[in-house]
Design an enzyme around this catalytic site. Structure first.
Site, PDB file in Angstrom:
ATOM      1  N   ASP A 115       0.844  -1.193   0.000  1.00 27.75           N
ATOM      2  CA  ASP A 115       0.000   0.000   0.000  1.00 27.75           C
ATOM      3  C   ASP A 115       0.883   1.248   0.000  1.00 27.75           C
ATOM      4  O   ASP A 115       2.038   1.204   0.428  1.00 27.75           O
ATOM      5  CB  ASP A 115      -0.896  -0.031   1.251  1.00 27.75           C
ATOM      6  CG  ASP A 115      -1.850   1.140   1.348  1.00 27.75           C
ATOM      7  OD1 ASP A 115      -2.267   1.684   0.303  1.00 27.75           O
ATOM      8  OD2 ASP A 115      -2.189   1.516   2.483  1.00 27.75           O
ATOM      9  N   ASP A 167      -0.428   4.965   0.923  1.00 30.12           N
ATOM     10  CA  ASP A 167      -0.766   5.907   1.995  1.00 30.12           C
ATOM     11  C   ASP A 167      -0.782   5.207   3.347  1.00 30.12           C
ATOM     12  O   ASP A 167      -1.525   4.256   3.555  1.00 30.12           O
ATOM     13  CB  ASP A 167      -2.125   6.557   1.725  1.00 30.12           C
ATOM     14  CG  ASP A 167      -2.156   7.280   0.386  1.00 30.12           C
ATOM     15  OD1 ASP A 167      -1.094   7.707  -0.086  1.00 30.12           O
ATOM     16  OD2 ASP A 167      -3.253   7.404  -0.184  1.00 30.12           O
TER      17      ASP A 167
END
Length: 173
Positions: free
Chosen positions: A7, A9
Site C-alpha cells: 500500500d 498511503d
C-alpha cells in the site's frame, strides 16, 4: 517468484504527517499521533477531504522511515507491486505517480497499480494499514502496518508490523 502488494498511503507515504501539518497551518493548533489513536482521519481533521483534494497533498507527503531501503531489497527478491486505491481521489493519480518515480526509481511503471477496490489484487503477501484490504486479500501473508487508526485494534489473523525494519526481518531473513 512471490508477489508482494504494498500500500502507499500510511505504509510508504506518511499522509498522517500531511494531515497534521495542514491542520496546524490552517487552524494554528497541533494534533499529535496520540490524538489520532483509534480514529480515522476524517474523525479528527474537519478539513480532511479538502486536504486530500488539495494540490500537492500526495505529491509532497514525506516517506515512512526505512521504506526506500527495504523496498529496494524486497524488489530484488520478490515481485513488488505498489497498490493504491487511488481511484477514491482521482486527482491524486499524477501526484502519486510522480511521488513514486521520485522516491522509488527502481519501481517500474508496470509495478504500479492504481485501483478502486483491492479485492482484485492477486499476490502472495499484502502490506497495508487497513483491515478492509487485508481481510479481503486471498494471499498467504498479511502484514498490518501500524498507523494511529489501527493501533488500538487487535490484528487478529494479520501480523502487525510497526516499522520497515520489522518487515525486513520477516521477509528478508
Amino acid at each position: 517468484m512471490k508477489k508482494i502488494s504494498v500500500d502507499m498511503d500510511g505504509v510508504i507515504a506518511n499522509v498522517y504527517n500531511q494531515f497534521m501539518s495542514m491542520h496546524k497551518e490552517e487552524f494554528g493548533t497541533e494534533i499529535s499521533p496520540q490524538d489520532l489513536e483509534g480514529k480515522f482521519e476524517t474523525e479528527v481533521f474537519p478539513e480532511a477531504l479538502k486536504y486530500v483534494n488539495s494540490k500537492g497533498f500526495f505529491r509532497n507527503a514525506p516517506l515512512i522511515e526505512g521504506c526506500q531501503n527495504v523496498l529496494e531489497r524486497l524488489n530484488d527478491r520478490y515481485k513488488v507491486f505498489i497498490v493504491s486505491a487511488a481511484m477514491e481521489f482521482p486527482n491524486s493519480l499524477a501526484e502519486k505517480h510522480d511521488w513514486l518515480r521520485e522516491h522509488f526509481p527502481f519501481i517500474l511503471w508496470q509495478q504500479i497499480v492504481f485501483c478502486g477496490s483491492k479485492e482484485i489484487i492477486n499476490a502472495d503477501i499484502m502490506i497495508d494499514d487497513h483491515f478492509k484490504n487485508l481481510n479481503s486479500f486471498s494471499g498467504d501473508t498479511t502484514l498490518l502496518f501500524t498507523q494511529p487508526h489501527n493501533i488500538l485494534t487487535d490484528p487478529g489473523k494479520h501480523t502487525r508490523v510497526n516499522t520497515w525494519e520489522e518487515i525486513a526481518n520477516i521477509l528478508l531473513t
